[in-house]
Design an enzyme around this catalytic site. Sequence first.
Site, mmCIF file in Angstrom:
data_model
loop_
_atom_site.group_PDB
_atom_site.id
_atom_site.type_symbol
_atom_site.label_atom_id
_atom_site.label_comp_id
_atom_site.label_asym_id
_atom_site.label_seq_id
_atom_site.Cartn_x
_atom_site.Cartn_y
_atom_site.Cartn_z
ATOM 1 N N ASP A 154 0.818 -1.214 0.000
ATOM 2 C CA ASP A 154 0.000 0.000 0.000
ATOM 3 C C ASP A 154 0.851 1.264 0.000
ATOM 4 O O ASP A 154 1.988 1.295 0.461
ATOM 5 C CB ASP A 154 -1.009 -0.007 1.152
ATOM 6 C CG ASP A 154 -0.459 0.525 2.460
ATOM 7 O OD1 ASP A 154 0.724 0.270 2.750
ATOM 8 O OD2 ASP A 154 -1.210 1.170 3.205
ATOM 9 N N GLU A 216 -13.126 6.253 5.716
ATOM 10 C CA GLU A 216 -12.921 5.990 7.149
ATOM 11 C C GLU A 216 -13.040 7.282 7.943
ATOM 12 O O GLU A 216 -13.780 7.354 8.926
ATOM 13 C CB GLU A 216 -11.558 5.354 7.366
ATOM 14 C CG GLU A 216 -11.246 5.039 8.826
ATOM 15 C CD GLU A 216 -9.837 4.501 9.037
ATOM 16 O OE1 GLU A 216 -9.557 4.042 10.156
ATOM 17 O OE2 GLU A 216 -9.023 4.547 8.093
#
Length: 361
Positions: A154, A216
Amino acid sequence: MTTEPTGAYVAPEIEQFIDGLPKAELHVHHVGSASARIVSELATRHPGTVPSDIDELRKFYEFRDFAHFIEVYLAVVALIRTPEDIHYLTYEIAREMATEQGLRYAELTCTPYTSVRPDQPDLGMPIEGYTEAIESARVEAERDFGLVLRWIYDIPGEFGVDSAEWTLEYATKHRPEGLVAFGLGGPEIGVSRAQFEPVFTAAREAGLHSVPHAGETTGPQTVWDSLTLLRAERIGHGTSSAQDPALLRHLAETGVPLEVCPSSNIATRAVATLEEHPIRAFRAAGVTVTVNSDDPPMFGTTLNREYAIAAHLLDLDEAGLAELARTGVRASFAPDDVRERVLDEIDAYVAGQIQPSAGQI
């Protein structure tokens, strides 16, 4: 961070069922999975800002907000300085996943950029050493614990587009055998998904799946951007998706799973309380939901505890919990033979034909 025991959410017989249930995990971070035992060892190797005392570590993990969590997370990252540290971390994480959580398969999100540090080479390690360390630990973990590991590389969003391009290079020019997907983590506020579109396009062309974090700590538009610009095949967290009925319909219709991490969302203040968590809204809308632990020791949780929380919030019995485990396997990027093997093991466990002990596959 202090947490309630698993038994605060479910009856003892359900807790026991969860403990033995074969499971897969899709949203769990490599460094963030380091238990107090592992961090203490690394802090002893490299004395500095992170305490090596277990009780002090618990205080160290009391987060004020998401920004503070990132600060603490990076302090732990700074303890991992050599390929030997990477190997130790990876192998010991695998040991705990298999022997304590009943995991049969896991996709660990790795952030090679923060270990290699091309912006400050004197602080990092060669990507070749990093890759060799995670791969040797992966092979040993499967041999010793029966746990199949795969990697998601990531982008640490807080480091910007440069980190994205470096991560793409690591994923393509130094691709480890276990690499299956490309992700995007770190802060969302002020870090648009759009700037990473070319990198994700290249990663997909290289055969990697797209699994960015989104929604988020920002609104549903970040999830939309991840779907439309980054072609997300799963969404990490997706918490704010519940605010947009059209987005929920889209997720349900397309079958794009959400990687839900309840305790993480509470710890980072993305959600105020567990009872307010949108997992119920996701289920009611027909969205595919997987349950995960994210950074379990940092959030005072385990995957088994997250399953207990899901059982409480969604009113799941043993059959419902088994289906939740199956969903995690089906939403994974596991090889077909591994997927079928774990699904068969779940079925056999539910039927009472086997009573697997942790670490068996």
